[in-house]
Scaffold this motif. Structure first.
Motif, PDB file in Angstrom:
ATOM      1  N   VAL A   7       0.823  -1.208   0.000  1.00  0.00           N
ATOM      2  CA  VAL A   7       0.000   0.000   0.000  1.00  0.00           C
ATOM      3  C   VAL A   7       0.860   1.263   0.000  1.00  0.00           C
ATOM      4  CG1 VAL A   7      -1.797   1.269   1.233  1.00  0.00           C
ATOM      5  CG2 VAL A   7      -1.817  -1.240   1.211  1.00  0.00           C
ATOM      6  N   GLN A   8       1.855   1.312   0.874  1.00  0.00           N
ATOM      7  CA  GLN A   8       2.673   2.510   1.026  1.00  0.00           C
ATOM      8  C   GLN A   8       3.418   2.912  -0.250  1.00  0.00           C
ATOM      9  OE1 GLN A   8       4.787   2.785   4.814  1.00  0.00           O
ATOM     10  NE2 GLN A   8       6.546   3.624   3.726  1.00  0.00           N
ATOM     11  N   PRO A   9       4.026   1.983  -1.011  1.00  0.00           N
ATOM     12  CA  PRO A   9       4.693   2.409  -2.257  1.00  0.00           C
ATOM     13  C   PRO A   9       3.760   3.085  -3.251  1.00  0.00           C
ATOM     14  CG  PRO A   9       5.401   0.206  -1.631  1.00  0.00           C
ATOM     15  CD  PRO A   9       4.257   0.557  -0.731  1.00  0.00           C
ATOM     16  N   VAL A  10       2.544   2.560  -3.398  1.00  0.00           N
ATOM     17  CA  VAL A  10       1.592   3.150  -4.341  1.00  0.00           C
ATOM     18  C   VAL A  10       1.102   4.504  -3.833  1.00  0.00           C
ATOM     19  CG1 VAL A  10      -0.624   2.826  -5.500  1.00  0.00           C
ATOM     20  CG2 VAL A  10       0.897   0.872  -5.149  1.00  0.00           C
ATOM     21  N   SER A  11       0.818   4.600  -2.538  1.00  0.00           N
ATOM     22  CA  SER A  11       0.350   5.874  -1.987  1.00  0.00           C
ATOM     23  C   SER A  11       1.439   6.943  -2.049  1.00  0.00           C
ATOM     24  CB  SER A  11      -0.122   5.680  -0.543  1.00  0.00           C
ATOM     25  OG  SER A  11       0.963   5.333   0.300  1.00  0.00           O
ATOM     26  N   ARG A  12       2.701   6.536  -1.884  1.00  0.00           N
ATOM     27  CA  ARG A  12       3.800   7.500  -1.991  1.00  0.00           C
ATOM     28  C   ARG A  12       3.883   8.067  -3.409  1.00  0.00           C
ATOM     29  NH1 ARG A  12       8.334   8.076   1.097  1.00  0.00           N
ATOM     30  NH2 ARG A  12       7.939   6.082   2.123  1.00  0.00           N
ATOM     31  N   PHE A  13       3.731   7.186  -4.396  1.00  0.00           N
ATOM     32  CA  PHE A  13       3.747   7.638  -5.791  1.00  0.00           C
ATOM     33  C   PHE A  13       2.565   8.569  -6.073  1.00  0.00           C
ATOM     34  CE2 PHE A  13       2.131   6.976 -10.122  1.00  0.00           C
ATOM     35  CZ  PHE A  13       3.190   7.500 -10.848  1.00  0.00           C
TER      36      PHE A  13
ATOM     37  N   ALA B  40       0.864  23.549 -21.969  1.00  0.00           N
ATOM     38  CA  ALA B  40       1.101  22.104 -22.091  1.00  0.00           C
ATOM     39  C   ALA B  40       1.672  21.566 -20.788  1.00  0.00           C
ATOM     40  CB  ALA B  40       2.061  21.830 -23.245  1.00  0.00           C
ATOM     41  N   ILE B  41       1.110  20.479 -20.312  1.00  0.00           N
ATOM     42  CA  ILE B  41       1.541  19.864 -19.056  1.00  0.00           C
ATOM     43  C   ILE B  41       2.221  18.547 -19.368  1.00  0.00           C
ATOM     44  CG2 ILE B  41       0.784  18.937 -16.848  1.00  0.00           C
ATOM     45  CD1 ILE B  41      -1.573  20.845 -16.966  1.00  0.00           C
ATOM     46  N   GLU B  42       3.472  18.481 -18.996  1.00  0.00           N
ATOM     47  CA  GLU B  42       4.225  17.256 -19.241  1.00  0.00           C
ATOM     48  C   GLU B  42       3.666  16.110 -18.394  1.00  0.00           C
ATOM     49  OE1 GLU B  42       8.861  15.672 -18.943  1.00  0.00           O
ATOM     50  OE2 GLU B  42       8.323  17.743 -18.488  1.00  0.00           O
ATOM     51  N   GLU B  43       3.549  14.957 -18.993  1.00  0.00           N
ATOM     52  CA  GLU B  43       3.012  13.806 -18.293  1.00  0.00           C
ATOM     53  C   GLU B  43       3.954  13.394 -17.162  1.00  0.00           C
ATOM     54  OE1 GLU B  43       1.448   9.257 -19.266  1.00  0.00           O
ATOM     55  OE2 GLU B  43       2.189  10.573 -20.860  1.00  0.00           O
ATOM     56  N   PHE B  44       3.350  13.055 -16.025  1.00  0.00           N
ATOM     57  CA  PHE B  44       4.151  12.701 -14.860  1.00  0.00           C
ATOM     58  C   PHE B  44       4.891  11.390 -15.110  1.00  0.00           C
ATOM     59  CE2 PHE B  44       4.362  11.218 -10.286  1.00  0.00           C
ATOM     60  CZ  PHE B  44       5.367  12.116  -9.948  1.00  0.00           C
ATOM     61  N   ARG B  45       6.019  11.257 -14.433  1.00  0.00           N
ATOM     62  CA  ARG B  45       6.874  10.093 -14.631  1.00  0.00           C
ATOM     63  C   ARG B  45       6.160   8.812 -14.226  1.00  0.00           C
ATOM     64  NH1 ARG B  45       8.296   8.410  -9.629  1.00  0.00           N
ATOM     65  NH2 ARG B  45       8.311   9.943  -7.936  1.00  0.00           N
ATOM     66  N   ALA B  46       6.708   7.691 -14.644  1.00  0.00           N
ATOM     67  CA  ALA B  46       6.170   6.389 -14.267  1.00  0.00           C
ATOM     68  C   ALA B  46       6.601   6.031 -12.856  1.00  0.00           C
ATOM     69  CB  ALA B  46       6.635   5.320 -15.255  1.00  0.00           C
ATOM     70  N   ARG B  47       5.848   5.184 -12.197  1.00  0.00           N
ATOM     71  CA  ARG B  47       6.186   4.756 -10.842  1.00  0.00           C
ATOM     72  C   ARG B  47       7.455   3.911 -10.852  1.00  0.00           C
ATOM     73  NH1 ARG B  47       5.055   0.296  -7.817  1.00  0.00           N
ATOM     74  NH2 ARG B  47       3.779  -0.565  -9.501  1.00  0.00           N
ATOM     75  N   GLY B  48       8.323   4.160  -9.876  1.00  0.00           N
ATOM     76  CA  GLY B  48       9.538   3.372  -9.759  1.00  0.00           C
ATOM     77  C   GLY B  48      10.822   4.174  -9.880  1.00  0.00           C
ATOM     78  N   GLU B  49      10.735   5.495 -10.019  1.00  0.00           N
ATOM     79  CA  GLU B  49      11.959   6.300 -10.037  1.00  0.00           C
ATOM     80  C   GLU B  49      12.664   6.224  -8.689  1.00  0.00           C
ATOM     81  OE1 GLU B  49      12.555  10.976 -10.126  1.00  0.00           O
ATOM     82  OE2 GLU B  49      11.996  10.211 -12.103  1.00  0.00           O
ATOM     83  N   ASP B  50      11.887   6.107  -7.636  1.00  0.00           N
ATOM     84  CA  ASP B  50      12.409   5.935  -6.285  1.00  0.00           C
ATOM     85  C   ASP B  50      12.120   4.501  -5.845  1.00  0.00           C
ATOM     86  OD1 ASP B  50      13.055   5.977  -3.609  1.00  0.00           O
ATOM     87  OD2 ASP B  50      12.215   7.971  -3.260  1.00  0.00           O
ATOM     88  N   GLU B  51      13.127   3.833  -5.241  1.00  0.00           N
ATOM     89  CA  GLU B  51      12.943   2.438  -4.840  1.00  0.00           C
ATOM     90  C   GLU B  51      11.839   2.279  -3.797  1.00  0.00           C
ATOM     91  OE1 GLU B  51      15.891   3.733  -5.589  1.00  0.00           O
ATOM     92  OE2 GLU B  51      16.113   2.391  -7.316  1.00  0.00           O
TER      93      GLU B  51
ATOM     94  N   GLU C 139       9.008   3.299  -4.050  1.00  0.00           N
ATOM     95  CA  GLU C 139       7.742   3.149  -4.765  1.00  0.00           C
ATOM     96  C   GLU C 139       7.540   1.747  -5.333  1.00  0.00           C
ATOM     97  OE1 GLU C 139       7.778   7.821  -6.285  1.00  0.00           O
ATOM     98  OE2 GLU C 139       7.901   6.190  -7.725  1.00  0.00           O
ATOM     99  N   TYR C 140       8.480   0.858  -5.126  1.00  0.00           N
ATOM    100  CA  TYR C 140       8.342  -0.517  -5.607  1.00  0.00           C
ATOM    101  C   TYR C 140       7.584  -1.351  -4.580  1.00  0.00           C
ATOM    102  CZ  TYR C 140      11.795   0.290  -9.307  1.00  0.00           C
ATOM    103  OH  TYR C 140      12.458   0.749 -10.409  1.00  0.00           O
ATOM    104  N   ILE C 141       6.682  -2.203  -5.069  1.00  0.00           N
ATOM    105  CA  ILE C 141       6.027  -3.167  -4.194  1.00  0.00           C
ATOM    106  C   ILE C 141       6.922  -4.399  -4.078  1.00  0.00           C
ATOM    107  CG2 ILE C 141       3.740  -2.295  -4.762  1.00  0.00           C
ATOM    108  CD1 ILE C 141       3.369  -4.647  -6.639  1.00  0.00           C
ATOM    109  N   LEU C 142       6.533  -5.350  -3.239  1.00  0.00           N
ATOM    110  CA  LEU C 142       7.399  -6.477  -2.904  1.00  0.00           C
ATOM    111  C   LEU C 142       7.862  -7.281  -4.129  1.00  0.00           C
ATOM    112  CD1 LEU C 142       8.793  -8.298  -0.863  1.00  0.00           C
ATOM    113  CD2 LEU C 142       6.608  -9.483  -0.528  1.00  0.00           C
TER     114      LEU C 142
END
Length: 411
Positions: A125-131, A243-254, A256-259
Motif C-alpha cells: 500500500v505505502q509504495p503506491v500511496s507515496r507515488f 502544455a503539461i508534461e506527463e508525470f513520470r512512471a512509478r519506480g523512479e524511487d525504490e 515506490e516498488y512493491i514487494l
C-alpha cells in the motif's frame, strides 16, 4: 466476541487494546496535523484548490500508520503491564503460577495481527500511496489542478499572454479586476482590461478555454500607428492552456516498488549495480522494521514494570527513545546500503541483532532473575535526580515564603 478466551486473557486484551489504539490515534493525528499545516501553506502558495490538501493527506496515511503501529503496540502492552505491576495484580498472577510467557499470549496474538497489517502497508500500500502523493504534488506545481493562475500576480500563458486577476469569488467562477496583455506574430499587442469575467470550457478544443470578459476596454497597439481604443460590454478571449508534461512512471524511487518488484530488481542480472543495491536496501529496511515488531512485547514487559514501591515512568520515556533511535539507525543503514557503501545485511540486520540481544537480556532479567530489574541502575539514578530537583524547588518556595513574611513584618 472474545468469550472463547479465558477471563485472564480477556482482561489483558482490554488492558492492551485501549491504550494501544489511543496511542496509535494520537501519533497518527500529530503526524497528520503537522503535515497538514505544511500542505496548507504549500497549496496556498501554489494557488491550488483546498480539496487537494485532503487528497494528499490521505495518501500519507499508510506511511504514518506504518510508523504509528509499532509505537502504539509497544506503549499499549507497556502501559498494560505497568498497570498490572503498580496495582500488585502482576504479583497475584505470578503467585498462582502464571509466567510472563503465559501473560504475553494475547499481546503476541495482537502483535501477529498488526505485523500482517504492517507487511501489507510497507510492501504494497505505502509504495503506491507515496507515488500518488508525488503525482498530486507535481500536478499542483504544474497547474494541472487549476493552480496555474494566481490571484494578484501576473501569469504568463503560452509565452504570448500575460494575465492578472485582482480578486476571485465563488471558487474561481467569478473573476474581478482583469488585465490581459496579448501579443501575436506580427508584433501587434492588445492590452485588455475588464471589470469582471469568468472561464468557460470549449467543446471543440479541450486545450483551449474562453475567458468571457464584461465591461472593459481594449487598447490595440500595431507598432506604427496610433493605438486604437475600443470599449466593449462583453468580449470572449480564447486562451491556450499551457502544455503539461506527463508525470513520470512509478519506480523512479525504490520506495515506490512493491514487494514483487523489489525481489525482481534487487537480484536481477540485467539491472545496474546501483539499482540492485538500492532495491536490496529498501527490501531489507522494510523487512527488518516489520520483524522488529515481534520483539515489542518483550521490550514492553522489560520497561513497563517499575521497581517495587515505585511508580516511576522512566520506562515509558526510555521505550519511546529506543524505538525512535532504532528507526533512525535503520534509515541511516538503508541510505548507506543504497549507495553501495555497505552490505544491506550488515547495515540493517547488524543493528537488529544488537537491539534484539539487548531486548532479550532485559526481558530475561525481569522474567527469570528474582528481583531483577532491567533498568534498575537508571531507575535509581532517576529517583535521586528527581528528589534533588524536588528539594531544590521546595527550598526556593520556603525562601520566597520567608521573604514575603519579612516584608509583611516590616510593613
Amino acid at each position: 466476541m472474545l468469550n472463547f478466551l479465558p477471563a485472564i486473557d480477556r482482561y489483558i486484551f482490554r488492558l492492551v487494546i485501549v491504550p494501544m489504539l489511543g496511542v496509535f490515534a494520537l501519533a497518527a493525528s500529530l503526524l497528520t496535523l503537522d503535515k497538514m499545516l505544511r500542505l496548507l501553506d504549500f497549496v496556498a502558495v501554489e494557488g491550488g484548490p483546498i480539496g487537494v490538501v485532503f487528497k494528499m493527506l490521505a495518501t500519507l496515511v499508510p506511511e504514518y500508520a506504518s510508523l504509528a503501529i509499532p509505537l502504539g503496540l509497544l506503549l499499549g502492552i507497556l502501559l498494560a503491564f505497568r498497570k498490572l505491576a503498580t496495582t500488585s495484580e502482576l504479583d497475584v498472577f505470578r503467585a498462582v503460577g502464571l509466567s510472563y510467557g503465559r501473560l504475553l499470549r494475547v499481546p503476541y496474538i495482537i502483535t501477529m495481527v498488526f505485523m500482517a497489517i504492517n507487511v501489507a502497508l510497507v510492501f504494497f500500500v505505502q509504495p503506491v500511496s507515496r507515488f500518488t502523493y508525488e503525482r498530486l504534488e507535481y500536478e499542483l506545481r504544474s497547474g494541472a489542478l487549476g493552480a496555474s493562475i494566481k490571484v494578484g500576480e501576473f501569469t504568463t500563458l503560452a509565452d504570448r499572454m500575460a494575465l492578472r486577476i485582482e480578486e476571485s469569488e465563488d471558487d474561481g467562477r467569478r473573476l474581478i479586476g482583469i488585465f490581459a496583455r496579448v501579443a501575436n506574430d506580427k508584433g501587434q499587442v492588445l492590452s485588455i482590461s475588464a471589470r469582471e469575467g469568468s472561464f468557460l470550457a470549449t467543446t471543440d478544443d479541450p486545450d483551449t478555454i474562453i475567458l468571457r470578459l464584461t465591461e472593459g476596454t481594449i487598447v490595440q497597439d500595431t507598432g506604427g500607428q496610433t493605438p486604437r481604443v475600443l470599449t466593449f460590454t462583453r468580449h470572449d478571449l480564447p486562451i491556450d492552456l499551457p502544455a503539461i508534461e506527463e508525470f513520470r512512471a512509478r519506480g523512479e524511487d525504490e520506495r515506490e516498488y512493491i514487494l514483487p518488484e523489489l525481489l525482481r530488481i534487487g537480484w536481477a542480472d540485467n539491472q545496474t549495480e546501483d539499482k540492485r543495491d538500492a532495491s536490496q536496501a529498501s527490501f531489507n529496511f522494510r523487512l527488518v522494521e516489520v520483524v522488529m515488531m515481534a520483539l515489542m512485547p518483550l521490550l514492553a514487559v522489560a520497561l513497563g514494570i517499575p521497581p517495587k514501591r515505585s511508580t516511576s515512568a522512566l520506562g515509558v520515556f526510555l521505550s519511546i527513545i529506543m524505538v525512535v533511535a532504532y528507526h533512525k539507525i535503520n534509515q541511516y543503514g538503508e541510505d548507506v546500503a543504497a549507495l553501495g557503501l555497505a552490505d544491506p545485511i550488515l547495515a540493517l540486520w547488524g543493528p537488529f541483532v544488537v537491539f534484539a540481544t539487548l531486548i532479550l537480556w532485559m526481558y530475561w532479567r525481569v522474567a527469570f532473575v528474582p528481583g531483577g530489574q532491567a533498568i534498575g541502575a537508571l531507575e535509581n539514578w532517576f529517583a535521586k535526580i528527581s528528589k534533588k530537583i524536588g528539594k531544590l524547588f521546595r527550598r526556593k518556595r520556603r525562601h520566597h515564603v520567608h521573604t514575603d513574611d519579612d516584608l509583611a513584618a516590616e510593613g
